[in-house]
Design an enzyme around this catalytic site. Structure first.
Site, short mmCIF file in Angstrom:
data_model
loop_
_atom_site.label_atom_id
_atom_site.label_comp_id
_atom_site.label_asym_id
_atom_site.label_seq_id
_atom_site.Cartn_x
_atom_site.Cartn_y
_atom_site.Cartn_z
N CYS A 36 -86.25 49.58 3.10
CA CYS A 36 -86.64 48.27 2.58
C CYS A 36 -88.00 48.34 1.86
CB CYS A 36 -86.69 47.28 3.75
SG CYS A 36 -87.45 45.70 3.38
N CYS A 39 -90.55 45.62 2.70
CA CYS A 39 -91.13 45.81 4.03
C CYS A 39 -92.44 46.57 3.95
CB CYS A 39 -90.15 46.56 4.94
SG CYS A 39 -88.64 45.66 5.33
#
Length: 113
Positions: A36, A39
């Site tokens: 991700c 993230c």
């Protein structure tokens, strides 16, 4: 005590209850995944904010792919997801990355500042 990765405490399925649910201070948990990209950006913002919040809030992160039990228990479907716990209860949650000013407001609301 779990491993600290910078200002964020690394929690797992095995340590979640002790570190997060039994904490005397509010805890924000960053549910993230290695794949991700947002993230990684969010983690940098949380690292910065952890200095600002000091002892008022514990900053933790949980790899949702490596710890599916906790992610499933809190119905985490998208990364990143932030959940604020106070007294073992969920008091706020947010999905996705956001600007640091919006994160600051979210965290202040979550801890009742």
């Amino acid at each position: 005590m779990p491993d600290k990765t910078g200002p964020l405490v690394e929690v797992t399925d095995a340590t979640f209850a002790d570190v997060v649910l039994k904490s005397e201070r509010p805890v924000v948990v960053d549910f993230w995944a290695d794949w991700c990209a947002p993230c990684k950006v969010l983690e940098r913002s949380l690292n910065d904010l952890s200095e600002e919040f000091g002892d008022r809030l514990v900053f933790a992160k949980l790899d949702a792919d490596a710890n599916p039990e906790t992610a499933r228990a809190y119905k985490v479907m998208s990364m990143p997801t932030l959940i604020v716990f106070r007294g073992g209860e969920v008091v706020a949650s947010a999905v996705g990355n956001r600007p640091k000013i919006a994160l600051r407001q979210f965290l202040e609301t979550g801890i009742g500042a």
